[in-house]
Design a protein around this motif. Structure first.
Motif, PDB file in Angstrom:
ATOM      1  N   VAL A 161       9.019  16.173   9.751  1.00 10.82           N
ATOM      2  CA  VAL A 161       7.910  16.474   8.847  1.00 10.82           C
ATOM      3  C   VAL A 161       6.595  16.656   9.610  1.00 10.82           C
ATOM      4  CG1 VAL A 161       6.580  15.617   6.863  1.00 10.82           C
ATOM      5  CG2 VAL A 161       9.052  15.286   6.948  1.00 10.82           C
ATOM      6  N   TYR A 202       4.877  19.970  10.066  1.00 12.74           N
ATOM      7  CA  TYR A 202       4.287  20.659   8.916  1.00 12.74           C
ATOM      8  C   TYR A 202       3.137  19.876   8.279  1.00 12.74           C
ATOM      9  CZ  TYR A 202       8.834  23.044   9.159  1.00 12.74           C
ATOM     10  OH  TYR A 202       9.936  23.744   9.575  1.00 12.74           O
ATOM     11  N   VAL A 210       1.970  18.447   2.629  1.00  6.84           N
ATOM     12  CA  VAL A 210       2.368  19.632   3.385  1.00  6.84           C
ATOM     13  C   VAL A 210       1.725  20.858   2.743  1.00  6.84           C
ATOM     14  CG1 VAL A 210       4.348  21.056   4.067  1.00  6.84           C
ATOM     15  CG2 VAL A 210       4.573  18.570   4.003  1.00  6.84           C
ATOM     16  N   CYS A 264       9.852  22.961   5.306  1.00  8.33           N
ATOM     17  CA  CYS A 264       9.923  21.521   5.564  1.00  8.33           C
ATOM     18  C   CYS A 264      11.128  20.907   4.862  1.00  8.33           C
ATOM     19  CB  CYS A 264       8.634  20.861   5.102  1.00  8.33           C
ATOM     20  SG  CYS A 264       8.570  19.075   5.357  1.00  8.33           S
ATOM     21  N   ASP A 305      14.413  21.963   6.511  1.00  2.94           N
ATOM     22  CA  ASP A 305      14.702  21.258   7.758  1.00  2.94           C
ATOM     23  C   ASP A 305      15.212  19.840   7.488  1.00  2.94           C
ATOM     24  OD1 ASP A 305      13.968  23.457   9.190  1.00  2.94           O
ATOM     25  OD2 ASP A 305      12.070  22.625   9.932  1.00  2.94           O
TER      26      ASP A 305
END
Length: 333
Positions: free
Chosen positions: A205, A208, A272, A280, A283
């Motif tokens: 994380v 981002y 974000v 994000c 991923d």
């Protein structure tokens, strides 16, 4: 009352008494409400040093693993990889050396799993203690420090895993005998202690995030408010959007507590940019980490930063709902 010192008391008695911090240009982030760690420029200007300390007091069989997780989570959510640790181990006078052996083995295993080195500390026996007390300082380094106070209007709010992970394990361990729940529910919740670390998701994380935070005491609700107050923004979150696991919901219903207001370690809160949200979440999914978008960041509409949870406006720190349960148990003994 037990729990954290209030933000007002910290501002009055602590945050304005930090030695040479005000004139030290290497201190990028000093003590402040909601911030998980301090950030310090490397003397040679290469990257940022991130430092955080946390205490924990539990049975010897749990204190090492959880202590490492609690301390290194604060480093991870600041955008750094935990690399170094110091451990202060205080033991009740008279306990067998097997207790120290168990704690040190647990610390070693947990640190090795994260690739972190235990580089120092202190150990002693204390007459006043009834159980081991561990205080860990974790240190890491990053090229991009991510604060709690970096949320920007227009960002999306993301939560990994679920609300009340640590709180569920506490309910199962401390109150399971008194709650009308199935044994398998209690066993599943007790296993949540294995999920307290947020280092893996933070490493994803941080690429981002504008802000990251580790919700602990007071749970997801308190964590969200801390992000709002640190960032001077308004967070709008839909309660139904916040993931709550079935064992957590069952335990909380039986205990009469809100799963969003009990200890929340094990989840990562982040903000974000909207245009980065899809990547994000993708991923995180590829890494098999649960995550959900639970709200948005908005500009202030009043004088105070606030959390809007459905129709409820929250502007002041809240008490974790497990504390009254412990107090009641103490009175009944």
């Amino acid at each position: 009352m037990p729990g954290k010192v209030s933000p007002d008391d910290l501002l009055t008695h602590v945050f304005q008494r930090t030695g040479a911090t005000e004139t030290d240009e290497t201190v990028l982030q000093g003590p402040a409400e909601g911030e998980d760690a301090a950030a310090i420029d490397w003397p040679d200007g290469e990257g940022t040093l991130v430092v955080s300390s946390d205490p924990i007091s539990l049975a010897a069989s749990q204190v090492g693993q959880l202590g490492i997780a609690v301390a290194t989570n604060d480093i991870a959510v600041s955008g750094a990889d935990p690399r170094w640790l110091t451990a202060v181990v205080l033991l009740p006078t008279g306990v067998d050396t097997d207790v120290l052996e168990e704690i040190s083995r647990d610390l070693d295993a947990a640190a090795r799993e994260l690739g972190a080195s235990i580089v120092g500390g202190h150990s002693e026996y204390v007459d006043q203690l009834e159980r081991p007390l561990l205080s860990l300082t974790a240190i890491g380094a990053t090229e991009r420090y991510v604060p709690t106070g970096g949320a920007e209007p227009g960002d999306a709010v993301v939560l990994t895993k679920a609300a009340g992970i640590e709180g569920s394990a506490i309910l199962a361990a401390d109150f399971g005998d008194d709650l009308d729940i199935a044994p398998e529910i209690r066993e599943r919740a007790a296993g949540y202690l294995e999920e307290i670390s947020v280092v893996p998701e933070a490493q994803i994380v941080r690429e981002y995030a504008t802000a990251m935070h580790d919700p602990t005491e007071g749970g997801v609700t308190s964590g969200l408010l801390e992000v709002a107050r640190a960032s001077d923004v308004r967070l709008e979150v839909a309660r139904d959007a916040v993931p709550v696991r079935k064992p957590t919901a069952t335990l909380c219903a039986a205990a009469g507590v809100d799963p969003l207001r009990i200890f929340g370690s094990g989840a990562l809160l982040a903000t974000v940019p909207e245009d980065a949200l899809e990547a994000c979440l993708a991923d995180l999914e590829a890494a098999e980490i649960e995550a959900a978008a639970i709200g948005t960041v908005g500009a202030l509409e009043g004088d105070k930063p606030e959390l809007i949870l459905d129709d409820e406006s929250i502007t002041e720190p809240i008490e974790d709902e497990l504390y009254p349960l412990w107090e009641q148990a103490d009175r009944e003994e």
